[in-house]
Design a protein around this motif. Structure first.
Motif, PDB file in Angstrom:
ATOM      1  N   ASN A 121      10.217   4.949   3.511  1.00 18.92           N
ATOM      2  CA  ASN A 121       9.961   6.382   3.358  1.00 18.92           C
ATOM      3  C   ASN A 121      10.344   6.773   1.935  1.00 18.92           C
ATOM      4  OD1 ASN A 121       9.998   9.190   3.365  1.00 18.92           O
ATOM      5  ND2 ASN A 121      10.855   9.335   5.437  1.00 18.92           N
ATOM      6  N   LEU A 122       9.349   7.074   1.113  1.00 22.86           N
ATOM      7  CA  LEU A 122       9.603   7.376  -0.294  1.00 22.86           C
ATOM      8  C   LEU A 122      10.249   8.744  -0.486  1.00 22.86           C
ATOM      9  CD1 LEU A 122       6.273   6.010  -1.814  1.00 22.86           C
ATOM     10  CD2 LEU A 122       8.507   4.882  -1.730  1.00 22.86           C
TER      11      LEU A 122
ATOM     12  N   ILE B 222      -0.786   5.256   7.814  1.00 22.45           N
ATOM     13  CA  ILE B 222      -0.188   4.570   8.953  1.00 22.45           C
ATOM     14  C   ILE B 222       0.286   5.606   9.962  1.00 22.45           C
ATOM     15  CG2 ILE B 222       2.124   4.500   7.919  1.00 22.45           C
ATOM     16  CD1 ILE B 222       2.481   1.709   9.162  1.00 22.45           C
ATOM     17  N   ASP B 223       0.183   5.262  11.248  1.00 23.70           N
ATOM     18  CA  ASP B 223       0.696   6.102  12.328  1.00 23.70           C
ATOM     19  C   ASP B 223       1.895   5.395  12.937  1.00 23.70           C
ATOM     20  OD1 ASP B 223       0.047   8.623  13.142  1.00 23.70           O
ATOM     21  OD2 ASP B 223      -1.547   8.033  14.510  1.00 23.70           O
TER      22      ASP B 223
ATOM     23  N   LEU C  35       0.864  -1.180   0.000  1.00 22.23           N
ATOM     24  CA  LEU C  35       0.000   0.000   0.000  1.00 22.23           C
ATOM     25  C   LEU C  35       0.896   1.224   0.000  1.00 22.23           C
ATOM     26  CD1 LEU C  35      -2.597  -0.944   2.794  1.00 22.23           C
ATOM     27  CD2 LEU C  35      -2.992  -0.999   0.323  1.00 22.23           C
ATOM     28  N   THR C  36       0.445   2.291  -0.636  1.00 21.44           N
ATOM     29  CA  THR C  36       1.204   3.540  -0.673  1.00 21.44           C
ATOM     30  C   THR C  36       0.326   4.674  -0.171  1.00 21.44           C
ATOM     31  OG1 THR C  36       2.491   2.762  -2.566  1.00 21.44           O
ATOM     32  CG2 THR C  36       2.532   5.126  -2.128  1.00 21.44           C
ATOM     33  N   GLY C  37       0.891   5.526   0.686  1.00 21.49           N
ATOM     34  CA  GLY C  37       0.117   6.642   1.214  1.00 21.49           C
ATOM     35  C   GLY C  37       0.962   7.507   2.121  1.00 21.49           C
ATOM     36  N   VAL C  38       0.311   8.203   3.046  1.00 30.26           N
ATOM     37  CA  VAL C  38       0.968   9.168   3.923  1.00 30.26           C
ATOM     38  C   VAL C  38       1.099   8.590   5.329  1.00 30.26           C
ATOM     39  CG1 VAL C  38       0.823  11.467   4.972  1.00 30.26           C
ATOM     40  CG2 VAL C  38       0.115  11.115   2.592  1.00 30.26           C
ATOM     41  N   ALA C  39       2.292   8.696   5.900  1.00 30.85           N
ATOM     42  CA  ALA C  39       2.536   8.292   7.283  1.00 30.85           C
ATOM     43  C   ALA C  39       2.611   9.525   8.164  1.00 30.85           C
ATOM     44  CB  ALA C  39       3.838   7.506   7.386  1.00 30.85           C
TER      45      ALA C  39
ATOM     46  N   ARG D 291       5.589  10.452   2.604  1.00 33.85           N
ATOM     47  CA  ARG D 291       5.015   9.462   1.686  1.00 33.85           C
ATOM     48  C   ARG D 291       5.720   8.134   1.944  1.00 33.85           C
ATOM     49  NH1 ARG D 291       6.118   9.803  -3.369  1.00 33.85           N
ATOM     50  NH2 ARG D 291       8.091  10.863  -2.974  1.00 33.85           N
ATOM     51  N   VAL D 292       4.940   7.069   2.126  1.00 35.95           N
ATOM     52  CA  VAL D 292       5.526   5.773   2.437  1.00 35.95           C
ATOM     53  C   VAL D 292       4.899   4.656   1.601  1.00 35.95           C
ATOM     54  CG1 VAL D 292       6.102   6.411   4.816  1.00 35.95           C
ATOM     55  CG2 VAL D 292       3.892   5.338   4.317  1.00 35.95           C
ATOM     56  N   ARG D 293       5.642   3.551   1.517  1.00 41.63           N
ATOM     57  CA  ARG D 293       5.114   2.317   0.942  1.00 41.63           C
ATOM     58  C   ARG D 293       5.170   1.247   2.031  1.00 41.63           C
ATOM     59  NH1 ARG D 293       8.311   1.813  -3.028  1.00 41.63           N
ATOM     60  NH2 ARG D 293       9.821   0.453  -2.009  1.00 41.63           N
TER      61      ARG D 293
END
Length: 239
Positions: free
Chosen positions: A101-102, A124-125, A58-62, A143-145
């Motif tokens: 961490n992208l 994700i937290d 999954l890719t999104g914001v941490a 931005r993380v994967r």
């Protein structure tokens, strides 16, 4: 709202863990407790936990958090903000997840043992320890994967990492950037609602709080801003 992102990223290698421990262990038993897979409702929204296939991403914001109500995670473990752990809304607990961490290329494996974050655009937290290891502590978000590795051992000891050394971090100045607006009137409304300040940058009116000494003080205020419904709030370093 137009978001003006003023973040700094620092490339680095995969973080190494303290004490010779490389990664949290994947359990041989793939059975999760049924209680950790039941649907649950937060703020009127229902979340349905599921078990992904190994290797799913999954890719999104941490984001990160350094306190937990009652000092217990959703998995029933004692929350240690300095351990390498994280919260996710729907992946099973406890699990081992690889996080990259992208924005800077750092990668760690951590223990997923809590639920959240319940903010619209957050995936994700991270615990404070994981955020420091990944270089998210200073920026507030990144931005993380995520890659699902497998179930974690139920009674595993907490894992810690040696974060990149920044002995002067708590002496640095940060501010909470609430948002950036093309119209001055919109910026003034947000500034007045949160008792903030306005700067003009790149033709936009930037509303912010601060400055604050140290990232942790700034992050506490950012969490208050998020709770007030301003979900674009980020930390920016100003020195």
């Amino acid at each position: 709202m137009s978001a003006l992102v003023l973040l700094t990223a620092c490339a680095g290698p995969r973080t190494k863990f303290n004490g010779g421990v490389s990664d949290p262990k994947v359990a041989a038993d793939t059975q999760y407790k049924s209680a950790n897979l039941r649907p649950y409702k937060i703020r009127g929204e229902t979340y349905k936990p599921y078990i992904p296939d190994k290797g799913d991403t999954l890719t999104g914001v941490a984001s990160w958090y350094g306190a937990e109500s009652g000092n217990m995670t959703a998995n029933g473990e004692r929350f240690d903000p300095n351990a390498i752990s994280a919260a996710h809304k729907t992946w099973p607990l406890p699990s081992v997840v690889e996080v990259t961490n992208l924005d800077n290329g750092r990668t760690i494996r951590l223990r997923l043992n809590d639920r959240g974050p319940f903010v619209d655009d957050r995936l994700i937290d991270l615990s404070k320890g994981a955020a420091k290891a990944l270089g998210v502590y200073e920026t507030g978000t990144a931005r993380v994967r995520l890659k699902f590795v497998g179930p974690a051992e139920s009674a595993a000891k907490a894992t810690y990492a040696e974060a990149p050394r920044r002995s002067d971090d708590e002496d640095r100045q940060y501010r909470v950037q609430i948002g950036a607006f093309s119209e001055r009137d919109n910026a003034e409304r947000v500034k007045n609602a949160l008792n903030g300040r306005i700067d003009k940058a790149r033709g936009l009116y930037v509303v912010y709080l601060g400055p604050f000494k140290g990232a942790q003080k700034a992050e506490l205020r950012r969490q208050e801003v998020l709770a007030a419904g301003y979900f674009d709030a980020i930390l920016t370093r100003i020195d």
